[in-house]
Design a protein around this motif. Structure first.
Motif, PDB file in Angstrom:
ATOM      1  N   ARG A 107     -50.215 -32.607  -6.025  1.00 55.25           N
ATOM      2  CA  ARG A 107     -49.126 -32.090  -6.794  1.00 55.25           C
ATOM      3  C   ARG A 107     -48.990 -33.065  -7.824  1.00 55.25           C
ATOM      4  N   SER A 108     -49.219 -34.413  -7.850  1.00 62.29           N
ATOM      5  CA  SER A 108     -49.095 -35.273  -8.790  1.00 62.29           C
ATOM      6  C   SER A 108     -49.950 -35.127 -10.066  1.00 62.29           C
ATOM      7  N   GLY A 109     -51.092 -34.145  -9.899  1.00 63.66           N
ATOM      8  CA  GLY A 109     -51.863 -34.104 -11.050  1.00 63.66           C
ATOM      9  C   GLY A 109     -52.992 -35.078 -11.126  1.00 63.66           C
ATOM     10  N   LEU A 110     -52.681 -36.404 -10.298  1.00 64.29           N
ATOM     11  CA  LEU A 110     -53.937 -37.254 -10.181  1.00 64.29           C
ATOM     12  C   LEU A 110     -54.983 -36.620  -8.995  1.00 64.29           C
ATOM     13  N   SER A 111     -56.139 -36.721  -9.486  1.00 66.89           N
ATOM     14  CA  SER A 111     -57.146 -36.305  -8.606  1.00 66.89           C
ATOM     15  C   SER A 111     -58.471 -37.379  -8.618  1.00 66.89           C
ATOM     16  N   GLY A 112     -59.334 -36.787  -7.763  1.00 63.99           N
ATOM     17  CA  GLY A 112     -60.784 -37.831  -7.724  1.00 63.99           C
ATOM     18  C   GLY A 112     -61.301 -37.555  -8.773  1.00 63.99           C
ATOM     19  N   THR A 113     -61.284 -36.634 -10.074  1.00 64.52           N
ATOM     20  CA  THR A 113     -61.971 -36.643 -10.995  1.00 64.52           C
ATOM     21  C   THR A 113     -61.060 -36.380 -12.302  1.00 64.52           C
ATOM     22  N   MET A 114     -61.407 -36.952 -13.307  1.00 62.08           N
ATOM     23  CA  MET A 114     -60.872 -36.929 -14.732  1.00 62.08           C
ATOM     24  C   MET A 114     -61.642 -36.232 -15.694  1.00 62.08           C
ATOM     25  N   LYS A 115     -61.626 -34.914 -15.919  1.00 61.91           N
ATOM     26  CA  LYS A 115     -62.093 -34.308 -16.930  1.00 61.91           C
ATOM     27  C   LYS A 115     -61.294 -34.553 -18.276  1.00 61.91           C
ATOM     28  N   ILE A 116     -62.174 -34.599 -19.399  1.00 63.98           N
ATOM     29  CA  ILE A 116     -61.676 -35.122 -20.566  1.00 63.98           C
ATOM     30  C   ILE A 116     -60.634 -34.033 -21.093  1.00 63.98           C
ATOM     31  N   GLY A 117     -59.443 -34.240 -21.210  1.00 64.92           N
ATOM     32  CA  GLY A 117     -58.384 -33.197 -21.649  1.00 64.92           C
ATOM     33  C   GLY A 117     -57.538 -32.682 -20.507  1.00 64.92           C
ATOM     34  N   ASP A 118     -57.832 -33.051 -19.260  1.00 67.28           N
ATOM     35  CA  ASP A 118     -56.977 -32.414 -18.059  1.00 67.28           C
ATOM     36  C   ASP A 118     -55.740 -33.064 -18.200  1.00 67.28           C
ATOM     37  N   MET A 119     -55.670 -34.743 -18.251  1.00 67.92           N
ATOM     38  CA  MET A 119     -54.455 -35.350 -18.051  1.00 67.92           C
ATOM     39  C   MET A 119     -53.383 -35.151 -19.130  1.00 67.92           C
ATOM     40  N   ALA A 120     -53.850 -34.533 -20.413  1.00 69.19           N
ATOM     41  CA  ALA A 120     -52.735 -34.236 -21.115  1.00 69.19           C
ATOM     42  C   ALA A 120     -51.804 -33.203 -20.627  1.00 69.19           C
ATOM     43  N   GLU A 121     -52.141 -32.273 -19.637  1.00 62.65           N
ATOM     44  CA  GLU A 121     -51.448 -31.416 -19.283  1.00 62.65           C
ATOM     45  C   GLU A 121     -50.430 -31.901 -18.212  1.00 62.65           C
ATOM     46  N   ILE A 122     -50.691 -33.058 -17.614  1.00 64.36           N
ATOM     47  CA  ILE A 122     -49.787 -33.710 -16.657  1.00 64.36           C
ATOM     48  C   ILE A 122     -48.484 -34.086 -17.552  1.00 64.36           C
ATOM     49  N   ALA A 123     -48.731 -34.513 -18.583  1.00 65.40           N
ATOM     50  CA  ALA A 123     -47.368 -35.113 -19.521  1.00 65.40           C
ATOM     51  C   ALA A 123     -46.504 -34.084 -19.883  1.00 65.40           C
ATOM     52  N   LEU A 124     -46.812 -32.706 -19.304  1.00 61.88           N
ATOM     53  CA  LEU A 124     -45.919 -31.608 -19.564  1.00 61.88           C
ATOM     54  C   LEU A 124     -44.949 -31.608 -18.127  1.00 61.88           C
ATOM     55  N   ASP A 125     -45.222 -32.267 -17.373  1.00 59.84           N
ATOM     56  CA  ASP A 125     -44.788 -32.291 -15.963  1.00 59.84           C
ATOM     57  C   ASP A 125     -43.522 -33.360 -15.769  1.00 59.84           C
ATOM     58  N   GLU A 126     -42.355 -33.088 -15.630  1.00 58.61           N
ATOM     59  CA  GLU A 126     -41.450 -33.866 -15.719  1.00 58.61           C
ATOM     60  C   GLU A 126     -40.868 -34.190 -14.216  1.00 58.61           C
ATOM     61  N   ARG A 127     -41.471 -33.431 -13.375  1.00 57.00           N
ATOM     62  CA  ARG A 127     -40.897 -33.728 -12.010  1.00 57.00           C
ATOM     63  C   ARG A 127     -41.606 -35.333 -11.510  1.00 57.00           C
ATOM     64  N   GLU A 186     -56.598 -40.315 -21.735  1.00 55.26           N
ATOM     65  CA  GLU A 186     -57.941 -40.439 -21.194  1.00 55.26           C
ATOM     66  C   GLU A 186     -59.012 -40.179 -22.214  1.00 55.26           C
ATOM     67  N   HIS A 187     -58.622 -39.562 -23.261  1.00 56.64           N
ATOM     68  CA  HIS A 187     -59.764 -39.762 -24.313  1.00 56.64           C
ATOM     69  C   HIS A 187     -59.770 -40.765 -25.086  1.00 56.64           C
ATOM     70  N   ILE A 188     -58.976 -41.779 -25.073  1.00 52.78           N
ATOM     71  CA  ILE A 188     -58.941 -42.951 -25.594  1.00 52.78           C
ATOM     72  C   ILE A 188     -59.640 -43.928 -24.544  1.00 52.78           C
ATOM     73  N   ALA A 189     -59.233 -43.889 -23.311  1.00 53.07           N
ATOM     74  CA  ALA A 189     -60.071 -44.765 -22.286  1.00 53.07           C
ATOM     75  C   ALA A 189     -61.169 -44.596 -22.119  1.00 53.07           C
ATOM     76  N   SER A 190     -61.708 -43.255 -22.002  1.00 56.99           N
ATOM     77  CA  SER A 190     -63.179 -42.724 -22.138  1.00 56.99           C
ATOM     78  C   SER A 190     -63.815 -43.085 -23.086  1.00 56.99           C
ATOM     79  N   ALA A 191     -63.629 -42.961 -24.456  1.00 54.94           N
ATOM     80  CA  ALA A 191     -64.347 -43.196 -25.603  1.00 54.94           C
ATOM     81  C   ALA A 191     -64.466 -44.706 -25.354  1.00 54.94           C
ATOM     82  N   PHE A 192     -63.591 -45.729 -25.028  1.00 55.24           N
ATOM     83  CA  PHE A 192     -63.490 -47.173 -25.015  1.00 55.24           C
ATOM     84  C   PHE A 192     -64.733 -47.671 -23.952  1.00 55.24           C
ATOM     85  N   VAL A 193     -64.481 -46.816 -22.952  1.00 54.41           N
ATOM     86  CA  VAL A 193     -65.269 -47.271 -21.756  1.00 54.41           C
ATOM     87  C   VAL A 193     -67.033 -46.944 -22.028  1.00 54.41           C
TER      88      VAL A 193
END
Length: 678
Positions: free
Chosen positions: A203-223, A431-438
């Motif tokens: 439910r938190s949006g975090l998972s064992g994978t990070m697909k580029i672009g998915d984490m931006a959707e979590i920013a819409l969740d104010e829970r 996640e775009h910035i962190a991925s490109a940096f790494v």
């Protein structure tokens, strides 16, 4: 005729039926978000149809139609849920059966079935949510069903709804102490609401994978994801910019997504990545209490870095070699625990070892321009022989001065995600910035990886708790440096310094309601939000998180040295015996009081016996009036008329008000002289 007059003039049966249908609709309404669309439409359609039949006094449908409806509901449940068992399918069928049962309300027995189905459906709302709003809505539903139940047990006359509300409210208040005792002392069995078929998606949006672009959707969740309470004073709370809650660590990259490989001692991955944690802390410790909302994942959220296992109730925790704290099972209910963290820490090997090579691997054929950029930086005379820290600083400087932007909607990235960020779009979420940096770090042969979790938080001035929301989900990088180990680098802070530590989050476009709220005073909106968060947090802390350990703390306060569940059962049993005894004594007293109408009639017989006229107890008021007139003559005509009115009140549609007036007139009646003198 106005609507109110129309409702008042309705027949008693129609009024009670419409009220029961309204209470049923209120019970079902919170389930709309959990029911299939066809089930919600069918349920409310059945209730509206039943209400129309009651309003128009139309006959109820035959059994053949009900049979067809049941078959359709079962078939729809099977097609939707692939089963008729489990939480979701069971609730769907129960709601359907409740609404279908209202179509055969022909007898009192049918009404009783609707009541108890309604109570159970009301309880099923807590399978999906135990929030304060849900509890408040179900309290209203409880009063509504109790009022309908009271109406069903008052078949004579036309009792006003206010009277039934008072009776239902009294019943609820009388049951409240028993409810509180059961809540506080009934042995906890966890998880209470979990079922094997529940969806285990995080439910938190975090998972064992990070697909580029998915984490931006979590920013819409104010829970709310995490609530914290720091020990000590304001000076003991770390700066907001250092509040990093460590979650899954991503090391494997396939060109489109990063993966946190599960750590298993017998796996090939473990053999390659068996880098010792080597955690060393320094500086003052930060002590705090965490309330973690159910995320249905096995990881704990703690501040970096936490060397000792948090204190968990009925659960064990362990730390992986990348400093991530895990539990032995997914967290399916709100979890509260204490932890101790050290903002100043160092971890990982301080000298280069073979296992670090895995953190420099990149998939072949991806991001060619980023690889060229890495080669150029390595060959730059200004960076020739530069340390890892100097190369990191150079990349961060490029982010600060290269026209890069922090954006919630950078668009869909293609195959070469790092190339698109560095050379084409020049904007992205964390996640775009962190991925490109790494990717750039690894292209320069520097061990690096991505860490996901939460960053920041907001302090509530009402109760002092810190709130971390799903919108605070964040991704940053860790770079290995000789002599220092793994070092946190947050490249998002270089692009948007306000994102780290200043609570400047990106927000989705406001809807109509949010825009209307925006017209109010910002200070008022902030205050209202803080008050609501504090109330909701109190509900979470004292109700949802009332665990077995708290029950034992209560027993210790009552004098038990080493409380156990047997002690809980003993105390609860004693309270039940006391309550049952009190209820039995009250029932005996109530039986001795009889009907107030009969008590008043008995007083009349007593007065007349004192005057010399003894009447049998079975004589009705009309016959008593005839005997009074025959025995005392016209001097007792007032008493005889009063007795006739008393008989009329017994069968009046609204007897309460008239009966009260008769009871007040009793002592002022013109009794015969032999009675008045006594």
């Amino acid at each position: 005729m106005s609507l109110r007059q129309t409702l008042v003039s309705l027949p008693r049966d129609t009024r009670d039926t419409l009220f029961l249908l309204f209470a049923t609709a209120w019970v079902i309404a919170p389930q709309v978000a959990n029911l299939p669309g066809w089930a919600s439409a069918m349920a409310f359609g059945m209730l509206l149809w039943r209400g129309w039949m009651a309003w128009r006094a139309r006959p109820l449908p035959g059994r053949w139609l009900l049979t067809v409806l049941v078959i359709v509901a079962v078939a729809g449940t099977l097609l939707t849920h692939r089963t008729i068992l489990g939480r979701d399918a069971g609730v769907t069928l129960m709601v359907m059966m409740l609404t279908f049962k209202t179509l055969e309300l022909r007898a009192r027995r049918d009404a009783m079935v609707v009541f108890f189905l309604g109570f159970f459906t009301m309880l099923s709302n807590f399978f999906f949510s135990q929030s304060l709003l849900t509890a408040a809505a179900m309290l209203v539903a409880l009063l509504g069903l109790l009022m309908a139940l009271v109406n069903a047990h008052m078949p004579v006359g036309r009792p006003p709804l206010l009277q039934t509300f008072r009776m239902a409210g009294t019943m609820a208040l009388l049951g409240a102490p028993i409810m509180v005792a059961l809540f506080m002392l009934f042995p906890r069995m966890s998880p209470l609401w979990g079922m094997p078929s529940d969806n285990l998606t995080g439910r938190s949006g975090l998972s064992g994978t990070m697909k580029i672009g998915d984490m931006a959707e979590i920013a819409l969740d104010e829970r709310v994801a995490i609530r914290l309470r720091f020990e000590g004073g304001p000076t003991d709370i770390p700066p907001q910019s250092t509040l990093y809650f460590r979650g899954p660590v991503m090391a494997a990259f396939d060109g489109r997504q990063w993966v946190a490989e599960p750590f298993r001692e017998d796996s090939a991955w473990a053999a390659r990545v068996a880098v010792p944690a080597n955690l060393k802390t320094s500086g003052p410790a930060v002590r705090y209490e965490v309330t973690l909302e159910p995320q249905r994942q096995p990881w704990l959220m703690v501040l970096e870095a936490t060397p000792e296992a948090p204190e968990l109730p009925n659960m064990q925790a362990y730390m992986t070699q990348d400093l991530q704290w895990m539990t032995t099972r997914p967290i399916t209910e709100a979890l509260r625990y204490q932890a101790v963290s050290y903002p100043e820490f160092r971890h990982g090997p301080v000298e280069s070892i073979r296992q670090l090579r895995v953190y420099t691997e990149l998939p072949p054929g991806f991001n060619p321009r980023t690889l060229e950029l890495a080669a150029q930086m390595r060959s730059d005379p200004a960076l020739a022989g530069a340390s890892t820290q100097a190369l990191v600083n150079a990349v961060l400087q490029r982010l600060r001065t290269g026209g890069y932007n922090y954006s919630l909607e950078p668009g869909v990235f293609g195959e070469h995600t790092a190339d698109e960020f560095w050379f084409y779009r020049k904007e992205g979420f964390c996640e775009h910035i962190a991925s490109a940096f790494v990717v750039l770090m690894r292209a320069m042969d520097i061990p690096s990886r991505i860490v996901t979790g939460y960053q920041g938080g907001e302090r509530n001035p009402v109760d002092g708790y810190w709130t971390v929301r799903n919108a605070d989900a964040h991704a940053w990088a860790e770079v290995w440096m000789e002599g220092r180990g793994w070092v946190r680098v947050d490249p998002t802070g270089a692009v948007s310094p306000g994102r780290v530590g200043q609570f400047q989050r990106l927000r989705a476009p406001e809807g109509a309601i949010a825009a209307a709220m925006g017209t109010l005073s910002p200070g008022m909106v902030q205050t209202l939000r803080a008050v609501w968060e504090a109330v909701n947090n109190s509900w979470s802390q004292w109700v949802l998180n009332y665990s077995q350990s708290r029950q034992f703390d209560l027993l210790k306060a009552l004098g038990f040295e080493s409380p156990s569940w047997q002690d809980l059962s003993t105390v609860l049993g004693i309270l039940i015996v006391i309550a049952a005894s009190g209820g039995g004594l009250w029932t005996l007293w109530e039986r001795s009081q009889h009907d107030p109408w009969l008590r008043l009639l008995a007083r009349v017989r007593q007065r007349l016996a004192q005057a010399g006229l003894t009447l049998p107890e079975t004589l009705p008021p009309r016959s008593m009036a005839q005997q009074v007139t025959a025995h005392f003559g016209d001097s007792a005509s007032g008493v005889a008329a009063w007795l006739l009115r008393l008989e009329q009140v017994r069968y009046a549609p609204e007897p309460a008000q008239q009966f009260g007036a008769l009871r007040r007139e009793f002592n002022t009646l013109p009794w015969p002289p032999s009675v008045r003198g006594r």
